[in-house]
Scaffold this active site. Structure first.
Site, short mmCIF file in Angstrom:
data_model
loop_
_atom_site.label_atom_id
_atom_site.label_comp_id
_atom_site.label_asym_id
_atom_site.label_seq_id
_atom_site.Cartn_x
_atom_site.Cartn_y
_atom_site.Cartn_z
N ASP A 1 0.83 -1.19 0.00
CA ASP A 1 0.00 0.00 0.00
C ASP A 1 0.87 1.26 0.00
O ASP A 1 2.10 1.18 0.11
CB ASP A 1 -0.94 -0.03 1.21
CG ASP A 1 -2.31 0.54 0.90
OD1 ASP A 1 -2.41 1.41 0.01
OD2 ASP A 1 -3.28 0.13 1.55
N ASP B 1 -11.15 2.72 -3.74
CA ASP B 1 -11.67 1.45 -3.25
C ASP B 1 -13.00 1.10 -3.93
O ASP B 1 -13.88 1.95 -4.04
CB ASP B 1 -11.95 1.52 -1.74
CG ASP B 1 -10.68 1.61 -0.91
OD1 ASP B 1 -9.59 1.63 -1.50
OD2 ASP B 1 -10.79 1.66 0.32
#
Length: 368
Positions: free
Chosen positions: A112, A173
């Site tokens: 990430d 997302d």
């Protein structure tokens, strides 16, 4: 918890998921203890992953269970000093963390981009971890979020990103909703000139790989928020986009219909086509979009997407000369419908047109 992941590995092996091609059991953020051990190494939360032994914090039981089922293990870390959820990140520990993951038998790393400090440190960290993973000698798929964190400030250099990463996240997302799926498709079509050409064997555009709520290029099929037609659209369009297929759902409680869709061998074959070319939108007409993806063997996958959200099914008619710059059906071609149900449409000449009846928010997926 380790019990959850082991149960999911059991289901993947026993109920056809592994045989359909779903290889990885992936652990997302929040698996870690709040602090590294006395040697600076990451360690798993001792309450949720209790089967570890001294000096090997991740559950030995878990990784043995996953690999014994013929599956592979994925794990999560972050390029910054903390993960997105506030656990220890890999900044200043890239080599150590890569060695740790390799020693645990990890097969995929989702890396990430939270808390990286600056774009320079972000890029340096992604490059460094790529080299560190290679130095371990273990084959570890490297899943990056590099371009997603660059885009608000600058255009990503996809040529460079592909040199270091195996797939990379481009967008926000994904959530278990039609608006989320639609926004991903709209963004992909808008940016296709810059992202489609870079995709291919070894490096793939990932529409999303996000949180454990909804995991990786994620298929949210089998959860609550999508209608059947919308689930068909996600599966069809992820196949057109050559996206990595990662499910985020509870396989212990999935419906037979969702299982059929996610394990559909014809759709997976399109997604995994060895030519490795990503599909793209070729035309829009009112509420309809027409997409194509070149496949091996001079074939094409074709998706007819109906963006209309109300009313009943509508027909969309298009000439076969639209496909493959006019060459996909020259002088003739066979057409097979793959989704929402499989059936042969027959043989058509180069000058023919096709007409597809598509439900609102649905997609008809064809192989030409």
């Amino acid at each position: 918890s380790e019990r959850l992941f082991m149960e999911m590995a059991d289901v993947m092996a026993a109920e056809g998921w592994r045989d359909a091609g779903y290889e990885f059991v992936c652990i997302d953020d929040c698996w870690m203890a709040p602090r590294r051990d006395e040697h600076g190494r990451l360690q798993a939360d001792p309450k949720r992953f209790p089967s570890g032994i001294p000096k090997l914090p991740l559950s030995v039981c878990l990784q043995v269970q996953v690999h014994s089922k013929g599956l592979k293990l994925g794990i999560y870390s972050d390029v910054g000093n903390k993960t997105c959820a506030g656990f220890p990140g890999s900044y200043n520990h890239y080599d150590l963390d890569a060695q740790t993951f390799a020693s645990w038998g990890v097969d995929l790393l989702k890396f990430d981009g939270c808390n990286s400090g600056s774009l320079e440190l972000l890029a340096e960290g992604y490059r460094h971890m790529s080299l560190a993973l290679n130095k371990t000698g273990r084959s570890i798929v490297y899943s990056c979020e590099w371009p997603f964190y660059l885009r608000p400030v600058q255009q990503p250099n996809y040529t460079e990103i592909k040199q270091y990463c195996n797939h990379w996240r481009n967008f926000f997302d994904v959530y278990d909703s039609w608006n989320s799926i639609k926004s991903i498709l709209d963004w992909t079509a808008l940016h296709q000139d810059s992202i489609v050409k870079i995709a291919g064997p070894g490096g793939w555009n990932d529409p999303d790989m996000a949180s454990v709520v909804v995991v990786l290029s994620q298929l949210v099929i089998g959860n609550f928020g999508l209608s059947w037609d919308q689930a068909v659209t996600q599966m069809a369009m992820w196949a057109i986009m050559a996206a990595p297929l990662f499910m985020s759902n509870d396989l212990r409680h999935i419906s037979p219909e969702a299982k059929w869709l996610l394990q559909n061998k014809e759709v997976i074959a399109i997604n995994q086509d060895p030519l490795g070319k990503q599909g793209y939108q070729i035309t829009k007409d009112k509420n309809f979009q027409l997409w194509e993806r070149p496949l091996s063997g001079r074939a094409y996958a074709v998706a007819v997407l109906n963006h209309q959200e109300i009313g009943g099914p509508q027909n969309f008619t298009f000439p076969l000369t639209f496909l493959g710059n006019g060459l996909a059906c020259n002088p003739a071609c066979s057409v097979r419908q793959v989704l929402p149900a499989s059936r042969d449409w027959g043989v058509y000449s180069w000058v023919s047109s096709l007409s597809a009846e598509v439900n609102p928010t649905g997609t008809v997926l064809l192989k030409v």
